[in-house]
Enzyme design. Sequence first.
Site, PDB file in Angstrom:
ATOM      1  N   HIS A 146       0.847  -1.194   0.000  1.00 53.07           N
ATOM      2  CA  HIS A 146       0.000   0.000   0.000  1.00 53.07           C
ATOM      3  C   HIS A 146       0.877   1.236   0.000  1.00 53.07           C
ATOM      4  O   HIS A 146       1.952   1.228   0.598  1.00 53.07           O
ATOM      5  CB  HIS A 146      -0.907   0.009   1.241  1.00 53.07           C
ATOM      6  CG  HIS A 146      -2.068   0.931   1.097  1.00 53.07           C
ATOM      7  ND1 HIS A 146      -1.986   2.273   1.402  1.00 53.07           N
ATOM      8  CD2 HIS A 146      -3.324   0.713   0.646  1.00 53.07           C
ATOM      9  CE1 HIS A 146      -3.154   2.830   1.161  1.00 53.07           C
ATOM     10  NE2 HIS A 146      -3.980   1.922   0.699  1.00 53.07           N
ATOM     11  N   GLU A 187      -7.812  -5.232  -0.250  1.00 51.50           N
ATOM     12  CA  GLU A 187      -8.357  -5.982  -1.382  1.00 51.50           C
ATOM     13  C   GLU A 187      -8.383  -7.493  -1.151  1.00 51.50           C
ATOM     14  O   GLU A 187      -9.228  -8.198  -1.691  1.00 51.50           O
ATOM     15  CB  GLU A 187      -7.546  -5.694  -2.654  1.00 51.50           C
ATOM     16  CG  GLU A 187      -7.374  -4.231  -2.986  1.00 51.50           C
ATOM     17  CD  GLU A 187      -8.642  -3.589  -3.483  1.00 51.50           C
ATOM     18  OE1 GLU A 187      -9.722  -4.156  -3.286  1.00 51.50           O
ATOM     19  OE2 GLU A 187      -8.540  -2.502  -4.070  1.00 51.50           O
TER      20      GLU A 187
HETATM   21  N1  COA Z   1       4.018  -7.541  -4.659  1.00 50.76           N
HETATM   22  C1  COA Z   1       5.362  -7.554  -4.878  1.00 50.76           C
HETATM   23  N2  COA Z   1       6.150  -6.471  -4.766  1.00 50.76           N
HETATM   24  C2  COA Z   1       5.551  -5.324  -4.432  1.00 50.76           C
HETATM   25  C3  COA Z   1       4.172  -5.238  -4.175  1.00 50.76           C
HETATM   26  C4  COA Z   1       3.395  -6.404  -4.307  1.00 50.76           C
HETATM   27  N3  COA Z   1       2.087  -6.399  -4.091  1.00 50.76           N
HETATM   28  N4  COA Z   1       3.861  -3.960  -3.868  1.00 50.76           N
HETATM   29  C5  COA Z   1       5.004  -3.260  -3.917  1.00 50.76           C
HETATM   30  N5  COA Z   1       6.026  -4.090  -4.263  1.00 50.76           N
HETATM   31  C6  COA Z   1       7.429  -3.732  -4.383  1.00 50.76           C
HETATM   32  C7  COA Z   1       7.701  -2.911  -5.625  1.00 50.76           C
HETATM   33  O1  COA Z   1       7.991  -3.737  -6.729  1.00 50.76           O
HETATM   34  C8  COA Z   1       8.881  -2.079  -5.196  1.00 50.76           C
HETATM   35  O2  COA Z   1      10.011  -2.884  -5.257  1.00 50.76           O
HETATM   36  P1  COA Z   1      11.446  -2.212  -5.569  1.00 50.76           P
HETATM   37  O3  COA Z   1      11.728  -1.287  -4.436  1.00 50.76           O
HETATM   38  O4  COA Z   1      12.370  -3.373  -5.638  1.00 50.76           O
HETATM   39  O5  COA Z   1      11.302  -1.487  -6.882  1.00 50.76           O
HETATM   40  C9  COA Z   1       8.592  -1.818  -3.706  1.00 50.76           C
HETATM   41  O6  COA Z   1       7.762  -2.899  -3.273  1.00 50.76           O
HETATM   42  C10 COA Z   1       7.884  -0.501  -3.443  1.00 50.76           C
HETATM   43  O7  COA Z   1       6.765  -0.442  -4.314  1.00 50.76           O
HETATM   44  P2  COA Z   1       6.130   0.888  -4.878  1.00 50.76           P
HETATM   45  O8  COA Z   1       5.669   0.640  -6.255  1.00 50.76           O
HETATM   46  O9  COA Z   1       7.044   2.054  -4.622  1.00 50.76           O
HETATM   47  O10 COA Z   1       4.935   1.072  -3.934  1.00 50.76           O
HETATM   48  P3  COA Z   1       3.690   2.000  -4.260  1.00 50.76           P
HETATM   49  O11 COA Z   1       3.454   2.790  -3.051  1.00 50.76           O
HETATM   50  O12 COA Z   1       3.820   2.744  -5.525  1.00 50.76           O
HETATM   51  O13 COA Z   1       2.620   0.885  -4.534  1.00 50.76           O
HETATM   52  C11 COA Z   1       0.691  -0.391  -4.616  1.00 50.76           C
HETATM   53  C12 COA Z   1       1.474   0.659  -3.817  1.00 50.76           C
HETATM   54  C13 COA Z   1      -0.616  -0.635  -3.903  1.00 50.76           C
HETATM   55  C14 COA Z   1       0.429   0.152  -6.008  1.00 50.76           C
HETATM   56  C15 COA Z   1       1.536  -1.684  -4.695  1.00 50.76           C
HETATM   57  O14 COA Z   1       1.824  -2.157  -3.416  1.00 50.76           O
HETATM   58  C16 COA Z   1       0.862  -2.758  -5.542  1.00 50.76           C
HETATM   59  O15 COA Z   1       0.988  -2.751  -6.762  1.00 50.76           O
HETATM   60  N6  COA Z   1       0.123  -3.722  -4.892  1.00 50.76           N
HETATM   61  C17 COA Z   1      -0.577  -4.728  -5.623  1.00 50.76           C
HETATM   62  C18 COA Z   1      -1.891  -4.200  -6.143  1.00 50.76           C
HETATM   63  C19 COA Z   1      -2.915  -3.999  -5.030  1.00 50.76           C
HETATM   64  O16 COA Z   1      -3.103  -4.853  -4.173  1.00 50.76           O
HETATM   65  N7  COA Z   1      -3.581  -2.846  -5.102  1.00 50.76           N
HETATM   66  C20 COA Z   1      -4.614  -2.490  -4.159  1.00 50.76           C
HETATM   67  C21 COA Z   1      -4.185  -1.371  -3.275  1.00 50.76           C
HETATM   68  S1  COA Z   1      -5.331  -1.093  -1.949  1.00 50.76           S
END
Ligand code: COA
Length: 384
Positions: A263, A321
């Site tokens: 998140h 989710e």
């Molecule tokens: N599975 C695997 N790796 C994940 C992850 C997940 N669900 N969520 C984040 N990461 C990793 C990223 O690849 C990144 O890795 P890196 O540092 O090696 O590049 C790191 O964790 C940080 O991720 P980041 O993209 O900066 O986090 P964010 O704040 O932009 O992303 C979400 C938040 C929700 C978009 C992200 O966690 C995600 O895509 N989750 C899955 C989709 C989901 O469940 N969405 C519903 C949200 S309520």
Amino acid sequence: MSERGSGFVPGLEGVVAAETRLSHVDGEAGELVVTGFPVEELARRATFEEVLYLLWHDALPNAGELADLREALSQRRPLPGATLDLLRAAASEGAPPMDALRMATGTVSLGTQGTSPDTDAAYEDALAVVARFPTIVAAYKRLLDGEEPVAPDPRLGHAANYLYMLNGEVPGEGSVRALETYLNTVADHGLNASTFAARVIVSTRSDLVSAVVGALGALKGPLHGGAPGPALDVVFEIGEAHRAEAVLCEKLGRGERLMGFGHRVYKVRDPRADVLATAAELLYASDGDEALYELALEVERTAVALLAEYKPGRGLQTNVEFYTALLLHGLGLSTELFTPTFAVGRVAGWTAHCFEQLERGRLIRPQSEYVGERDREWVPMGDR
Ligand code: COA
């Protein structure tokens, strides 16, 4: 002012872009406060209509005020012919339910002034979109399945009506409570992407229906509201608890994200995951596939452990989710309805943020930092 911004923040992470009385997300403590109440309390005790009233009026309704709101929603729940015609056309093309909801929401403007942002017009638009969301989603699902829509029952509340219009049967109390818990849990959540989109649109003094249509577009994406379907698909793909580690390792090894985890704000467990886990446990214990519930728990445990191993220090925990998927599946909803059902709850927050933006907000117009070229030479067509 010059367009050359300083301090570009990708994704606006940590940028405060609004003041709000509606909800507060504490990502470090794992707490969510909605209109002054912990989300756990609203999830457990309130009806959806009470949460809606709280968000719109910043006060709990008394019996008369609640009855008036229920009546106002009830009157607006049936769909006008134009909306039904559009849904039939969309179903004949097999459009995804979120697209159908977006298109049908646009038809709400047919009965209103559409462009007037004054308070009465905004309130009328808000009542109409909130009231019609469940009717639109349920009618569309039935049309997709080759069935005729079921008209709303004026004796039933918002959550009960949604299940009734989907299934054509008055739902049991346990199911209504479970759905109400879900809708209340997702009703508002700070300045998330779809809420921000709604506030941006209404900040131009555009109408509230346009703001809600824009918010639906933002919600649909898999990084926001589109995750619960894929989260459940992974549980089904795993099938048996002993396969969890191998399947999840393979996904992480391929660089895939595990849906339902991580998140932007929460670096500890999303408090909404706990609320929905408790509701799902109750639902599955009384009337459901307990084996699936146990499997999901195992998948969650394994995923959190593997994420700590593969992505150390990122604080990746279960988000809302994951248990949304389990709870809505337990209520008999198919995965394609998960995101539209999220919208049925979140539209309460969108509309409340629109009111707040209209009352106190300023045109939202940030700056960009130009990183393109300068002083280019124009090349005539023949010389390119
Ligand atoms: N599975 C695997 N790796 C994940 C992850 C997940 N669900 N969520 C984040 N990461 C990793 C990223 O690849 C990144 O890795 P890196 O540092 O090696 O590049 C790191 O964790 C940080 O991720 P980041 O993209 O900066 O986090 P964010 O704040 O932009 O992303 C979400 C938040 C929700 C978009 C992200 O966690 C995600 O895509 N989750 C899955 C989709 C989901 O469940 N969405 C519903 C949200 S309520």
